[in-house]
Design a protein around this motif. Structure first.
Motif, PDB file in Angstrom:
ATOM      1  N   ALA A   8     -10.516   1.831  -5.403  1.00 27.34           N
ATOM      2  CA  ALA A   8      -9.057   1.881  -5.306  1.00 27.34           C
ATOM      3  C   ALA A   8      -8.456   0.597  -5.879  1.00 27.34           C
ATOM      4  CB  ALA A   8      -8.629   2.068  -3.855  1.00 27.34           C
TER       5      ALA A   8
ATOM      6  N   HIS B  90      -3.974   6.051  -5.822  1.00 27.18           N
ATOM      7  CA  HIS B  90      -4.492   4.797  -5.258  1.00 27.18           C
ATOM      8  C   HIS B  90      -5.541   4.128  -6.145  1.00 27.18           C
ATOM      9  CE1 HIS B  90      -2.310   6.075  -1.748  1.00 27.18           C
ATOM     10  NE2 HIS B  90      -3.047   7.158  -1.648  1.00 27.18           N
TER      11      HIS B  90
ATOM     12  N   ALA C  90       1.662   5.251  -0.176  1.00 28.51           N
ATOM     13  CA  ALA C  90       0.934   6.447   0.212  1.00 28.51           C
ATOM     14  C   ALA C  90       1.848   7.650   0.226  1.00 28.51           C
ATOM     15  CB  ALA C  90       0.310   6.266   1.591  1.00 28.51           C
TER      16      ALA C  90
ATOM     17  N   ILE D 251       0.875  -1.169   0.000  1.00 29.55           N
ATOM     18  CA  ILE D 251       0.000   0.000   0.000  1.00 29.55           C
ATOM     19  C   ILE D 251       0.906   1.211   0.000  1.00 29.55           C
ATOM     20  CG2 ILE D 251      -1.819   1.245   1.176  1.00 29.55           C
ATOM     21  CD1 ILE D 251      -2.654  -1.380   2.437  1.00 29.55           C
TER      22      ILE D 251
END
Length: 395
Positions: A117, A96, A24, A22
């Motif tokens: 997403a 995302h 970010a 993930i």
């Protein structure tokens, strides 16, 4: 220890190729252009560093070049190239959500209701993309495939993640129940298994790569010497047979994780060994020997990771995060290896960082690079741009 990568203290973890990745960061807004072609959409342009519109930093192959691609506009538009298809086609995520690029122009992958997403993880030479859709509100996930020009994605039956696809269209990923699976033509081709009679495995494992010969790699956990440790797994081509565990499974009296991240046509598996930090390694067929260690970049600390290998096996890429750099010191860098010394890839900014996550036979490398805040926006977080490197190590 569970397979993966430790996070930078005080920052979100930036994982390697796999279901737990993930990524970010926030968008540092920089002008708008209009992207043409399939799935036309507004895009955020490249940073104001002379790297606009996908222009490379140099015009020849005397040294590695860096090309920035467009991003989707809006807050949270961290973008990364995770897959490289035919020349001019790449894919990954921006803000995302799953996207692909034609040249430097970004296009959205059409999303089904309930899944706002995700990312594209791989593309084969026929243009078949695969990846994972997510619903952050419910933690639900779906594996999908997609081709440019299609009006919608195809959801893979029972799939919660798709990580790779070979040129025959066989897709490797994870099904409900968190175990490895292969699909073809939107049908389950093989449920991957581990031999629990030969040792105690954890209840979940994943398939992260497949080559054109049909050899599959992945990872899971195994109880060894009184501790649960991560192990790399290899499944022979075919429709049956348990996984082989990559060696070594554990160091004497202390567990650590072995992580397999990608496989070449010839069967070379790349990845890393992970204890306090990761160390880049590779395994060769028939996988009966421990891996070979590769020395990382000098001056960036001992921690480094291999994330991908080109199908022909000539180019292996990854990153050295240098997670404990002090302010003003050199931070992490993308890296490439062609058999000699590790090569540091150019950054967007001397104080930024970069990671490489895809490699192609024509020498392209995909990933991201960050810019850092200027004096006019000191409170803005660093901003990540999708990039492609070329002309690396003579490849």
């Amino acid at each position: 220890m569970i397979p993966g990568r430790p996070g930078r203290p005080g920052r979100p973890s930036q994982g390697v190729r796999g279901a737990s990745r993930i990524l970010a960061a926030a968008l540092l807004a920089a002008g708008l252009t209009v992207a043409a072609g399939p799935g036309t959409t507004a895009t955020a342009s490249a940073p104001a560093t002379g790297l606009l519109g996908g222009r490379a930093t140099t015009g020849n192959c005397a040294a590695p070049t860096l090309q920035t691609l467009d991003r989707l506009p809006g807050p949270g538009s961290f973008a990364v190239v995770k897959a490289l298809g035919s020349p001019g086609i790449s894919a990954g995520s921006s803000g995302h959500v799953p996207v692909y690029w034609t040249g430097a122009k970004v296009h959205r992958v059409p999303l089904p209701p309930g899944y706002p997403a995700g990312e594209v993880a791989a593309i084969n030479r026929h243009g078949l993309m695969v990846g994972t859709l997510r619903n952050p509100s419910t933690n639900a996930a779906k594996a999908f495939s997609f081709r440019i020009g299609n009006a919608k994605v195809r959801l893979l039956p029972g799939g919660i993640a798709a990580h790779d696809v070979n040129d025959a269209g066989v897709i490797a990923g994870v099904r409900s129940g968190n175990t490895g699976v292969l699909w073809k033509h939107n049908t389950v081709l093989r449920n991957l298994t581990v031999d629990t009679a030969a040792g105690e495995y954890g209840g979940s494992f994943t398939a992260v790569g497949i080559n054109n010969a049909g050899t599959v790699i992945g990872g899971g956990t195994r109880y060894i010497e009184g501790e649960w440790v991560g192990v790399g797994l290899v499944w022979k081509a075919g429709t049956r047979g348990h996984a082989r565990t990559l060696l070594p499974q554990a160091a004497p009296n202390e567990g650590y994780s072995s992580v397999a991240t990608d496989i070449s046509r010839t069967g070379r598996v790349v990845g890393h060994r992970l204890f306090t930090w990761g160390s880049p390694v590779y395994w060769n067929r028939p996988y009966t020997q421990p891996p070979t260690d590769v020395t990382g970049l000098p001056g960036l600390g001992p921690e480094a990771y291999f994330t991908a290998i080109s199908p022909n096996g000539r180019l292996t890429v990854g990153y050295a995060p240098n997670r404990w750099a002090d302010p003003g010191e050199e931070r992490g860098a993308a890296q490439a290896w062609t058999g000699g010394a590790m090569i540091k890839l150019p950054r967007l900014d001397p104080l930024g960082t970069a990671e490489a996550h895809a490699a192609a036979d024509d020498g392209r490398i995909g990933g991201y690079a960050t810019g850092v805040p200027g004096p006019e926006e000191p409170e803005e977080p660093e901003s990540a741009y999708p990039v492609i490197w070329r002309c690396v190590g003579g490849v």
